[in-house]
Structures are given as structure tokens and as C-alpha cells.
Design a protein around this motif. Structure first.
Motif, PDB file in Angstrom:
ATOM      1  N   PHE A 186       0.837  -1.193   0.000  1.00 19.01           N
ATOM      2  CA  PHE A 186       0.000   0.000   0.000  1.00 19.01           C
ATOM      3  C   PHE A 186       0.877   1.250   0.000  1.00 19.01           C
ATOM      4  O   PHE A 186       1.538   1.554   1.003  1.00 19.01           O
ATOM      5  N   ASN A 187       0.876   1.972  -1.101  1.00 23.33           N
ATOM      6  CA  ASN A 187       1.683   3.183  -1.195  1.00 23.33           C
ATOM      7  C   ASN A 187       1.206   4.284  -0.256  1.00 23.33           C
ATOM      8  O   ASN A 187       1.982   5.163   0.129  1.00 23.33           O
ATOM      9  N   GLU A 188      -0.082   4.267   0.093  1.00 22.82           N
ATOM     10  CA  GLU A 188      -0.610   5.314   0.956  1.00 22.82           C
ATOM     11  C   GLU A 188      -0.227   5.131   2.424  1.00 22.82           C
ATOM     12  O   GLU A 188      -0.469   6.007   3.257  1.00 22.82           O
ATOM     13  N   LEU A 189       0.374   3.975   2.756  1.00 19.09           N
ATOM     14  CA  LEU A 189       0.803   3.703   4.123  1.00 19.09           C
ATOM     15  C   LEU A 189       2.310   3.884   4.265  1.00 19.09           C
ATOM     16  O   LEU A 189       3.060   3.732   3.313  1.00 19.09           O
ATOM     17  N   GLU A 190       2.733   4.210   5.499  1.00 23.39           N
ATOM     18  CA  GLU A 190       4.153   4.389   5.800  1.00 23.39           C
ATOM     19  C   GLU A 190       4.520   3.472   6.972  1.00 23.39           C
ATOM     20  O   GLU A 190       3.803   2.516   7.259  1.00 23.39           O
ATOM     21  N   LEU A 191       5.619   3.774   7.631  1.00 20.36           N
ATOM     22  CA  LEU A 191       6.047   2.959   8.769  1.00 20.36           C
ATOM     23  C   LEU A 191       5.018   3.032   9.905  1.00 20.36           C
ATOM     24  O   LEU A 191       4.606   2.017  10.457  1.00 20.36           O
ATOM     25  N   HIS A 192       4.601   4.263  10.262  1.00 25.04           N
ATOM     26  CA  HIS A 192       3.635   4.475  11.335  1.00 25.04           C
ATOM     27  C   HIS A 192       2.355   5.077  10.748  1.00 25.04           C
ATOM     28  O   HIS A 192       2.418   6.067  10.006  1.00 25.04           O
ATOM     29  N   ASN A 193       1.215   4.498  11.107  1.00 32.41           N
ATOM     30  CA  ASN A 193      -0.075   4.941  10.561  1.00 32.41           C
ATOM     31  C   ASN A 193      -1.142   4.883  11.653  1.00 32.41           C
ATOM     32  O   ASN A 193      -1.174   3.923  12.440  1.00 32.41           O
ATOM     33  N   ILE A 194      -1.999   5.917  11.690  1.00 23.79           N
ATOM     34  CA  ILE A 194      -3.090   5.964  12.661  1.00 23.79           C
ATOM     35  C   ILE A 194      -4.417   6.174  11.923  1.00 23.79           C
ATOM     36  O   ILE A 194      -4.546   7.091  11.112  1.00 23.79           O
ATOM     37  N   PHE A 195      -5.395   5.317  12.221  1.00 19.95           N
ATOM     38  CA  PHE A 195      -6.753   5.463  11.712  1.00 19.95           C
ATOM     39  C   PHE A 195      -7.637   5.803  12.910  1.00 19.95           C
ATOM     40  O   PHE A 195      -7.904   4.957  13.759  1.00 19.95           O
ATOM     41  N   PHE A 196      -8.061   7.066  12.991  1.00 22.23           N
ATOM     42  CA  PHE A 196      -8.713   7.567  14.189  1.00 22.23           C
ATOM     43  C   PHE A 196     -10.161   7.110  14.335  1.00 22.23           C
ATOM     44  O   PHE A 196     -10.899   6.962  13.355  1.00 22.23           O
ATOM     45  N   SER A 197     -10.567   6.942  15.584  1.00 23.68           N
ATOM     46  CA  SER A 197     -11.970   6.736  15.940  1.00 23.68           C
ATOM     47  C   SER A 197     -12.743   8.015  15.639  1.00 23.68           C
ATOM     48  O   SER A 197     -12.207   9.130  15.683  1.00 23.68           O
ATOM     49  N   ASN A 198     -14.034   7.875  15.371  1.00 15.87           N
ATOM     50  CA  ASN A 198     -14.888   9.032  15.151  1.00 15.87           C
ATOM     51  C   ASN A 198     -15.379   9.657  16.457  1.00 15.87           C
ATOM     52  O   ASN A 198     -15.968  10.745  16.439  1.00 15.87           O
TER      53      ASN A 198
END
Length: 489
Positions: free
Chosen positions: A321-333
């Protein structure tokens, strides 16, 4: 030659063994597991390599210091790079933000993406640096339980700036006071999780944490996080430290106010060995409850509420996945509700914040060609007997759904192998009380003073290191606990 025993080969125990060896001790480290590192270990699954625990590396100078103290060139053992990107952030409505390590770029990205004035961001980072400067020498490098800590030049400087620490307001209130955009508040609130705290309860003093990433920097060990463990074990062995793996300490032997040695069990064989000094890297609760059951128990400290834990899925993903890096956060709403579930309801919210670490972005051989090794973590309550099997199944489904939505894929079809670590297994593998990652919770302004000292007042040759004692949890503070404890010798 005086002898010293270290209970546990976690990162603090290894660092302690190095400092003791440099002080001329014959050092023996006893580890119940068959491998060193505690949480800072690794494993392989179907051609994917995973760092099992900590995934963020800050303050590398503390690791380098151990090599220089030993008269060694750090680069001969251990090498790392400074990251240009700290993290990538994702919200379910499609908003995305790249947090650059460069402060100006980071501030500009926040202004362009979320509309917050760049100057407000820079002032927040300056405030974080000031908080760190005040607390570092006063609280992080010294024992809080020695009178001399409070009567020196660093202490006087700290007293003059104590009002800047915001100890009487919460992290969330301080962040809301500075930023009007709730997503920016959420981004900076997340740093409470770096020591297992609740941003709606922990004091705003914890806003020192962004300083570590944006002012000092975030780093990546070239051989993965486990190389911190491996390189320090090699250094310790080069200094003459002996590691005894698969050897469980079952009792700390005492006589009057003196520790005499240890009772050990290996392959069913029980033996007793005498030592001049004993240092426990085991969680302080279990050190007293299990190894010193007849000693006076420091109940006020041992009964403090514990930090949060984690639920981790290790996924071999057969896609890059090119849109991801080493560290990634997907936040809660709904961040506040997520933390209410975590700390009040002792469960995992149905829309959790998801962290993904992918070391194959920087170390391609950590995954087969065309794949990525995903370390997928959500904050979890510590272990109080929840129905973890049901909770894991529900949370896995929620994570897959959230990530599939954000990335535009059917993630379930891309996961070709899986391992799971939950608070129960964290507790059993690392002897962490209730599977808490950081010992006692930091959800009150006096939390720093409610951690056990790095020495025992009851037994004059007994010391404590690791995330459950002063100065706290995480790799940097665990290493500093070794420095504080061995300074007493």
C-alpha cells in the motif's frame, strides 16, 4: 568481585546488567523465557518477520550511551536512521494528513489540511520542549525518593517553571485551549496513549511527549526494533554478563533487612544462589506478591490503578500500500467515548483507533515480495477477567471493516497469516500485572510520585527497574530506570 543478579532480561534488565558490569560486578541475568527482550522481541510467521512489542524508537542517545559507557563504538553494534515522516493519519471521511518530522512542514500540513494556524502548532511544540526541559533533569534522571533530588541547581530551575507544566489541568483541556479544530486536539491527545493514559484525565504535563518525536526525532533501527535488544545483549555478553534463559526466579531470599540471593527453577531443578546485589526487572507488583510474599507489601503503590494494555494482530498482508508508511493511525470518530470504554467500562469501543506499523517499508526482507508485515494495534483495557475471546473477535471485525473502508479494499481477503497478542498473553509472557503495558496509570497529577522507588527501603541491597517503577514505561524511561538504580551502587 561482588556479584549481582538481575531478574528479567527486559530492556531495563539488560541495560542494568551493562551498567553493573561497568561497575565491576560479576553479573547474572535470569530470564524465565527462552529469549531476551521481554516485550521488545520478535518472531517470524510464514515468511513475515514481526517486532512483537514496542514499535516506536525515540531518544536513541540513551542506547548509544550504554555503548560509550562501555568504551565501545555504538555503530559497531547498532545502527538506525532518523525518519522524515513521523506518522500518517487517516479519518473515516477521507481526510488524510502526513506528519513530517520537520516542524515547519508539519505545521504547514496541519494548516493546509485542518485549517489550524501553523504558528499555533509551532508554539505547542515549543511548549512541549519547555515542559521536557523542566522535567528531564528533575524527574527523569534522578530518583524521586532521595532528598538530594530536590536541593540542587536543576531542582531550583524546575521550581521556577513548575507553573509551565500544567499539572492542574488535563491534557485534553490544555489542547482544547490551544486548538479549536477537534481533529488537531485528537491528534495531540493521542500522545497520552504513549504511557497508557487517558487524555481526558492525565495531566497536561504529558504534553512533553510530542517533543520526543518532533524536536528530538523518531528513528528506525536498520535491523528492526528487536535489534535494540540483540545489540545490547551482545554488548552485555562482551562485558562478561551471563544470561540464564529458561530459568525462573521463584523467590528472593532474605534475612532480616538483607537480600541474600535467589531461588531458581530450571527444568524442574530448584537451586539457591547467593548474590551481593539483586535488581528486579520484573513488574514490581509481581516482585512483591510472588517473590517477596512475606515482606512488608507497599500496598498504596501496588494497588494503584494500572495503565491500559493492547490488543495486537500480526498480519501477513499479500499486497503493498503506497498510501501507508512505517507508522499509521486510523482515528476513531468519537475519541472521548473510546476512552470511556477503555478506562471506565474496561472494554474496547466498537470504533477503535487503529495503529499500523509496517517495518517492511524500511526493511523489505521483513515480508515476502509484494507483501507487507502489518503490526495492527488497538488500545485495550488491562486484564480484569473480560471475555477476551469474544472481544477479540468483535474487535477484529471492526478493524477489518474500518481499514477496508479507508483503503478501498477487501482487507479480509488479503490477510494470509495471523498471530494475536492480548492482555492475557502479555501478562503471562512478561509478568506484567494485569497485562498493563506501563505499570501504574498516569491518570492523576500525582502519578509520578505513586511509582515505586528504584531501591528498597526494606532491604538495603534490593533495587527495581523497568516500566512499573520510576520514571515509567516505554523504552527510554526503562533505560533511564537502570541508570537511576545503578547510580545508588
Amino acid at each position: 568481585m561482588k556479584t549481582a543478579a538481575v531478574i528479567g532480561a527486559g530492556i531495563a534488565g539488560i541495560a542494568t546488567s551493562i551498567r553493573l558490569a561497568n561497575k565491576g560486578y560479576e553479573v547474572h541475568v535470569f530470564e524465565a523465557n527462552t529469549y531476551p527482550g521481554g516485550k521488545l522481541s520478535s518472531f517470524e510467521l510464514n515468511g513475515y518477520r514481526f517486532d512483537a512489542g514496542p514499535s516506536l524508537f525515540t531518544m536513541p542517545q540513551l542506547v548509544d550511551e550504554l555503548f560509550r559507557l562501555s568504551g565501545k563504538d555504538p555503530k559497531a553494534y547498532f545502527d538506525y536512521i532518523r525518519l522524515e515522516e513521523v506518522c500518517r493519519y487517516f479519518w473515516d471521511d477521507g481526510v488524510r494528513l502526513t506528519a513530517h518530522a520537520d516542524q515547519q512542514k508539519f505545521a504547514q500540513a496541519l494548516e493546509q489540511t485542518l485549517g489550524v494556524p501553523a504558528q499555533d502548532v509551532l508554539e505547542h511544540l515549543d511548549d512541549s520542549a519547555l515542559k521536557y526541559d523542566v522535567t528531564e533533569k528533575l524527574f527523569l534522571h534522578r530518583s524521586l525518593h532521595k532528598l538530594g533530588t530536590y536541593f540542587n541547581r536543576d531542582a531550583l530551575k524546575g521550581y521556577a517553571n513548575l507553573h509551565r507544566l500544567d499539572a492542574f489541568t488535563t491534557m485534553n483541556r490544555a489542547n482544547e485551549r490551544r486548538f479549536s479544530n477537534p481533529r488537531v486536539v485528537q491528534l495531540f491527545n493521542r500522545y497520552a496513549t504513549y504511557n497508557g493514559s487517558n487524555p481526558y484525565e492525565t495531566p497536561a504535563t504529558m504534553n512533553i511527549i510530542p517533543h520526543l518525536e518532533y524536536n528530538i526525532g523518531a528513528f528506525f533501527p536498520k535491523k528492526g526494533m528487536v535489534d535494540i535488544t540483540d545489540s545490547l545483549v551482545k554488548l552485555a555478553q562482551d562485558l562478561g554478563v551471563t544470561f540464564h534463559f529458561g530459568t525462573k526466579v521463584t523467590n528472593i531470599l532474605t534475612e532480616d533487612n538483607q537480600v541474600k540471593g535467589l531461588q531458581l527453577t530450571n527444568n524442574g531443578k530448584v537451586e539457591e544462589r547467593t548474590f551481593d546485589v539483586v535488581v528486579s526487572n520484573m513488574d514490581v507488583v509481581n516482585t512483591f506478591r510472588k517473590l517477596l510474599p512475606n515482606a512488608r507489601q507497599p500496598e498504596r503503590i501496588l494497588r494503584q490503578p494500572k495503565s491500559s494494555s493492547a490488543l495486537i494482530f500480526y498480519w501477513g498482508v499479500k499486497k503493498q500500500f503506497n498510501e501507508l508508511e512505517l507508522h499509521n493511525i486510523f482515528f476513531s470518530n468519537d475519541y472521548r467515548t473510546e476512552f470511556e470504554h477503555l478506562f471506565q467500562k474496561k472494554t474496547i469501543y466498537s470504533d477503535p483507533t487503529v495503529y499500523i506499523n509496517i517495518t517492511s517499508k524500511y526493511k523489505p526482507d521483513d515480508a515476502p515480495a509484494g507483501g507487507e508485515n502489518w503490526f495492527v494495534m488497538v488500545n485495550a483495557p488491562n486484564n480484569e477477567g473480560q471475555d477476551w475471546d469474544a472481544l477479540i473477535a468483535q474487535t477484529r471485525e471492526a478493524i477489518v471493516q474500518k481499514l477496508s473502508h479507508n483503503l478501498g479494499v477487501n482487507l479480509a481477503e488479503l490477510i494470509e497469516c495471523e498471530a494475536i497478542l492480548d492482555p492475557r498473553t502479555i501478562e503471562s509472557k512478561t509478568s506484567s500485572s494485569q497485562g498493563a503495558l506501563y505499570g501504574n496509570s498516569s491518570n492523576n497529577r500525582f502519578a509520578a510520585f505513586l511509582r515505586h522507588a528504584n531501591f528498597s527501603r526494606q532491604f538495603k541491597n534490593l533495587y527495581f527497574v523497568g516500566g512499573s517503577v520510576h520514571p515509567g514505561g516505554g523504552i527510554p524511561l526503562a533505560i533511564l530506570s537502570a541508570k537511576i538504580a545503578t547510580a545508588e551502587l
